[in-house]
Design a protein around this motif. Structure first.
Motif, PDB file in Angstrom:
ATOM      1  N   ARG A   1      29.189 -23.869  29.101  1.00  0.00           N
ATOM      2  CA  ARG A   1      27.613 -24.255  28.799  1.00  0.00           C
ATOM      3  C   ARG A   1      27.567 -24.999  30.023  1.00  0.00           C
ATOM      4  O   ARG A   1      28.880 -26.231  30.280  1.00  0.00           O
ATOM      5  CB  ARG A   1      27.225 -24.988  27.148  1.00  0.00           C
ATOM      6  CG  ARG A   1      26.212 -25.427  26.992  1.00  0.00           C
ATOM      7  CD  ARG A   1      25.848 -26.513  26.219  1.00  0.00           C
ATOM      8  NE  ARG A   1      27.356 -27.276  25.819  1.00  0.00           N
ATOM      9  CZ  ARG A   1      27.275 -28.113  24.428  1.00  0.00           C
ATOM     10  NH1 ARG A   1      26.974 -27.029  23.523  1.00  0.00           N
ATOM     11  NH2 ARG A   1      28.580 -28.499  24.447  1.00  0.00           N
TER      12      ARG A   1
ATOM     13  N   GLY B   1      21.285 -14.655  28.794  1.00  0.00           N
ATOM     14  CA  GLY B   1      20.360 -13.130  28.006  1.00  0.00           C
ATOM     15  C   GLY B   1      20.306 -12.555  28.570  1.00  0.00           C
ATOM     16  O   GLY B   1      20.692 -11.789  30.091  1.00  0.00           O
TER      17      GLY B   1
ATOM     18  N   ARG C   1      12.727  -4.922  10.366  1.00  0.00           N
ATOM     19  CA  ARG C   1      12.621  -5.999  10.753  1.00  0.00           C
ATOM     20  C   ARG C   1      11.033  -6.186  10.017  1.00  0.00           C
ATOM     21  O   ARG C   1      10.703  -5.555  10.710  1.00  0.00           O
ATOM     22  CB  ARG C   1      12.432  -6.489  12.095  1.00  0.00           C
ATOM     23  CG  ARG C   1      12.752  -8.161  12.496  1.00  0.00           C
ATOM     24  CD  ARG C   1      11.832  -8.865  13.869  1.00  0.00           C
ATOM     25  NE  ARG C   1      10.570  -7.431  14.641  1.00  0.00           N
ATOM     26  CZ  ARG C   1      10.320  -7.592  15.732  1.00  0.00           C
ATOM     27  NH1 ARG C   1      10.856  -7.742  16.534  1.00  0.00           N
ATOM     28  NH2 ARG C   1       9.019  -7.078  15.807  1.00  0.00           N
TER      29      ARG C   1
ATOM     30  N   CYS D   1      18.386 -19.591  33.814  1.00  0.00           N
ATOM     31  CA  CYS D   1      17.914 -18.195  32.532  1.00  0.00           C
ATOM     32  C   CYS D   1      18.040 -18.894  31.068  1.00  0.00           C
ATOM     33  O   CYS D   1      18.873 -18.159  30.921  1.00  0.00           O
ATOM     34  CB  CYS D   1      18.481 -17.125  33.426  1.00  0.00           C
ATOM     35  SG  CYS D   1      18.121 -16.488  35.202  1.00  0.00           S
TER      36      CYS D   1
ATOM     37  N   ASN E   1      11.209 -13.545  11.033  1.00  0.00           N
ATOM     38  CA  ASN E   1      11.654 -12.975  11.765  1.00  0.00           C
ATOM     39  C   ASN E   1      12.385 -12.421  10.218  1.00  0.00           C
ATOM     40  O   ASN E   1      13.582 -13.130  10.256  1.00  0.00           O
ATOM     41  CB  ASN E   1      12.158 -12.492  12.272  1.00  0.00           C
ATOM     42  CG  ASN E   1      11.244 -12.037  13.951  1.00  0.00           C
ATOM     43  OD1 ASN E   1       9.681 -12.348  13.690  1.00  0.00           O
ATOM     44  ND2 ASN E   1      12.081 -12.533  14.824  1.00  0.00           N
TER      45      ASN E   1
ATOM     46  N   GLU F   1      27.484 -19.081  29.634  1.00  0.00           N
ATOM     47  CA  GLU F   1      26.522 -18.391  28.690  1.00  0.00           C
ATOM     48  C   GLU F   1      27.446 -19.369  27.736  1.00  0.00           C
ATOM     49  O   GLU F   1      28.472 -18.775  27.119  1.00  0.00           O
ATOM     50  CB  GLU F   1      26.247 -16.904  27.760  1.00  0.00           C
ATOM     51  CG  GLU F   1      25.994 -15.930  26.943  1.00  0.00           C
ATOM     52  CD  GLU F   1      25.060 -17.666  26.415  1.00  0.00           C
ATOM     53  OE1 GLU F   1      24.087 -17.186  27.576  1.00  0.00           O
ATOM     54  OE2 GLU F   1      25.162 -17.872  25.069  1.00  0.00           O
ATOM     55  N   GLN F   2      27.011 -20.278  26.781  1.00  0.00           N
ATOM     56  CA  GLN F   2      27.221 -20.765  25.716  1.00  0.00           C
ATOM     57  C   GLN F   2      27.811 -19.942  24.442  1.00  0.00           C
ATOM     58  O   GLN F   2      28.689 -20.530  24.065  1.00  0.00           O
ATOM     59  CB  GLN F   2      26.566 -21.995  25.661  1.00  0.00           C
ATOM     60  CG  GLN F   2      25.201 -21.700  24.806  1.00  0.00           C
ATOM     61  CD  GLN F   2      24.063 -22.558  24.504  1.00  0.00           C
ATOM     62  OE1 GLN F   2      24.971 -23.736  24.952  1.00  0.00           O
ATOM     63  NE2 GLN F   2      23.243 -22.274  24.352  1.00  0.00           N
TER      64      GLN F   2
ATOM     65  N   GLY G   1      16.699 -19.858  29.075  1.00  0.00           N
ATOM     66  CA  GLY G   1      16.157 -19.506  27.877  1.00  0.00           C
ATOM     67  C   GLY G   1      14.529 -20.722  27.565  1.00  0.00           C
ATOM     68  O   GLY G   1      14.636 -21.972  28.485  1.00  0.00           O
TER      69      GLY G   1
ATOM     70  N   GLN H   1       6.524  -8.022  26.654  1.00  0.00           N
ATOM     71  CA  GLN H   1       6.225  -9.044  27.449  1.00  0.00           C
ATOM     72  C   GLN H   1       7.404 -10.050  28.072  1.00  0.00           C
ATOM     73  O   GLN H   1       7.456  -9.913  29.715  1.00  0.00           O
ATOM     74  CB  GLN H   1       4.681  -8.770  28.418  1.00  0.00           C
ATOM     75  CG  GLN H   1       4.520  -7.684  28.306  1.00  0.00           C
ATOM     76  CD  GLN H   1       5.002  -6.679  29.102  1.00  0.00           C
ATOM     77  OE1 GLN H   1       5.245  -5.728  30.056  1.00  0.00           O
ATOM     78  NE2 GLN H   1       4.196  -5.489  28.486  1.00  0.00           N
TER      79      GLN H   1
END
Ligand SMILES: Cc1cc2nc3c(=O)[nH]c(=O)nc-3n(C[C@H](O)[C@H](O)[C@H](O)COP(=O)(O)OP(=O)(O)OC[C@H]3O[C@@H](n4cnc5c(N)ncnc54)[C@H](O)[C@@H]3O)c2cc1C
Length: 568
Positions: free
Chosen positions: A169, A43, A271, A203, A228, A64-65, A205, A341
């Motif tokens: 992964r 990410g 969105r 990192c 969303n 990254e998966q 998530g 943020q």
């Protein structure tokens, strides 16, 4: 006017050595790869860490998966501090050139519905017409994650010593005192590879497997469940008779319930966010047509794109690290997006951790340097989560019904005026965040030397520039397009505002003695001298002040030991 003196910069030698060790080992046995830093998660925060390490000449592998495609972009607002980091990395122009139109106003508008009454407007000019602010060379940018992540990705890939492995992964890892052993599955072939690393950074998530494997919990609360819905609707603002704007918040008879953001004006992609679906409405079960009718106030056909449900949290991890394993981004802090943020705070984590890992791998970082990551960044996570949660709670103040808000009557007119003003004042706070973005200070950091001065007021709206140790060193233009903050990044910088006293820089000598990269820069600019408040200011590689004084310290060696994390 500036003069410089240089000392140790052995980056390229170190890089060559790392590249030599960063080769597959044991090629005939089980597939094993030895890496310096293994980053889990691609990410924006994992990519920013890969970029920062790459820029520092540190070899790393990111796994990254997913294949890196962003199906439902979340982040849109790149804050001022992140833009300063992008400037340092040399990619700010790419963010400026992202497909969000340069001349599109960033206005925030409160409405009863998109075609209904306008209750209030916060004018935020487009990039092309905005004047630079006095406190930074950079401005906040609107750049969706679908454009921002690929910019970071391309930049990280420019370094031969950075590898990005997609569709891989992390399955399992073991952390020992001497290093990490990880099992990484190739999701294309099913093969599992053994990776040995000096350091592991999760990192990965909000549901971080790395954090959970270490048994590190989160403290805080769940604020709600949101939905969303992405859709395409050409000429929507014209159809709804609205002046351009980027963010529209809808308050009708039943209160403040949704917002609409234009993500990609050129392709008419929007969105719609339903603020609190109480966990009941999912993208599958919800009546999208009823929701869009309520949001637009007119029966306009839209083309539905993707959708996602997510949980609004206000949480921070109990610890940011354990031994050789570190955590950054949503893995350790989960924000309400009010104020935009979350990613920006995660990128601040990546920059703080990046220079410290670099220093330790370079051999000049002391034994306690890496533990200062938690000491510095966790309080900032707690601060920023609290401030953005507060912004969300402002929304809840407008949750009660406003029966007359859409009435074409004197009562309705009066209500719209007073509610509009209250919305701009209250909910509008989340768009006035310069103090939040630039005013954070590493109070009580073990590697910043307090000078006994009191903290500045920490106000999310108003930024107070300061060189108090722990603060971000302030910006000032030294000459056209050259900010004083452009001097910071690679090693320490000792700024001297007194050319005569600068000649006897025992601090520089002590740094050289400890193999700490330092550059002494004399600045003969009265405005800079006033802004920087002291005759000598020592700035760290991340642009934060480590030490300041009007005289050289009596024991320069112990100052350097402290700032490189080698003090007891
Ligand atoms: C609606 C919304 C709007 C937002 N707007 C903003 C904004 O304007 N500005 C802002 O700063 N923030 C914003 N945020 C927050 C921001 O999106 C997040 O803070 C940010 O994406 C976190 O980045 P990350 O890299 O830490 O985590 P993620 O983006 O969640 O990335 C983690 C990655 O790790 C990968 N991964 C997980 N486990 C493994 C594993 N075992 N092996 C390999 N890979 C793994 C995942 O596939 C994922 O790609 C918003 C959030 C929401 C919900």
């Amino acid at each position: 006017m500036i003069a410089t003196s240089y000392s140790i910069f052995s980056r390229f030698e170190r890089l060559r050595a790392l590249l030599i060790t960063d080769q597959p080992v044991n090629p005939t046995g089980p597939i094993t790869r030895k890496v310096t830093v293994l980053i889990v998660g691609g990410g924006p925060v994992g990519l920013a860490l890969a970029a920062e390490l790459g820029w520092r000449g540190i070899a790393c592998v990111l796994i990254e998966q997913s294949d890196g495609t962003i199906v439902t972009p979340r982040m849109n607002s790149v804050n001022i501090r992140t833009m300063e980091f992008c400037r340092r990395w040399g990619i700010a122009d790419q963010v400026h050139a992202c497909p969000f139109p340069q001349d599109y106003p960033h206005d925030v508008v409160f409405v009863t519905s998109l075609s209904g009454y306008e209750l209030g407007r916060i004018a935020l000019p487009p990039r092309t017409s905005d004047k630079p602010a006095p406190y930074s060379p950079m401005r906040r940018q609107v750049c969706s994650q679908m454009w921002f992540d690929p910019i970071l990705q391309r930049f990280a890939r420019t370094f031969a010593h950075v590898d990005l492995w997609y569709r891989r992964r992390l399955e399992h890892f073991e952390a020992a005192r001497t290093g990490i052993t990880a099992e990484v599955a190739d999701l294309e072939t099913g093969q599992v590879q053994r990776v040995e690393a000096d350091y592991l950074v999760g990192c990965d998530g909000a549901n971080s497997m790395v954090r959970q494997s270490l048994g590190i919990g989160l403290k805080g609360e769940t604020l709600g469940h949101s939905l969303n819905l992405f859709f395409r609707a050409p000429d929507l603002l014209q159809k709804c008779h609205k002046q351009p704007g980027t963010f529209f918040l809808a308050l009708d008879r039943d209160g403040l319930w949704a917002n609409m953001r234009i993500i990609d004006p050129a392709n008419a992609v929007w969105r719609l966010m339903v603020l609190d679906s109480a966990g009941k409405q999912t993208s599958e079960t919800t009546d999208r047509n009823a929701i869009i009718r309520r949001a637009l106030g007119l029966p306009i056909d839209v083309e539905w794109l993707t959708a996602s449900n997510w949980t609004r949290r206000s949480m921070v991890a109990e610890r940011y690290s354990q031994g050789r394993v570190f955590l950054a981004g949503d893995a350790v802090h989960q924000f309400s997006p009010t104020g935009g943020q979350g990613m920006n705070t995660g990128i601040g984590d990546a920059v703080d951790l990046g220079w410290k890992l670099g220093a330790v791998l370079d051999g000049w970082g002391g034994d306690n340097l890496l533990s200062s990551y938690d000491a510095e960044r966790r309080p900032i996570g707690i601060r920023n989560v609290a401030l953005t949660t507060d912004f969300y709670l402002e929304h809840e103040k407008f949750g009660d019904p406003f029966a007359a808000i859409e009435d074409d009557s004197p009562v309705g007119t009066k209500m719209r005026q007073s509610v509009g003003e209250a919305l701009v004042r209250g909910v509008g706070r989340m768009f006035r965040t310069t103090g939040l973005e630039l005013g954070y200070c590493y109070e009580n950091s073990p590697i910043c030397l307090s000078d006994g001065t009191s903290p500045n007021p920490d106000n999310p709206q108003d930024f107070v520039s300061s060189t108090r140790p722990g603060s971000r060193a302030p910006h000032l233009w030294l000459r056209k397009d050259h900010s004083i903050i452009d001097l910071f990044g690679r090693g320490f910088v000792l700024l001297c505002f007194d050319p005569i006293a600068a000649e006897n820089s025992v601090l520089e000598a002590a740094a050289i003695n400890a193999h700490v990269p330092v550059q002494r820069i004399t600045i003969r600019d009265p405005d800079a001298a006033q802004l920087y408040e002291r005759r000598f200011v020592l700035v760290r590689p991340d642009g934060h002040v480590a030490w300041r004084a009007d005289n050289m310290p009596a024991d320069a060696g112990s100052v350097i030991e402290a700032v490189r994390g080698a003090a007891a």
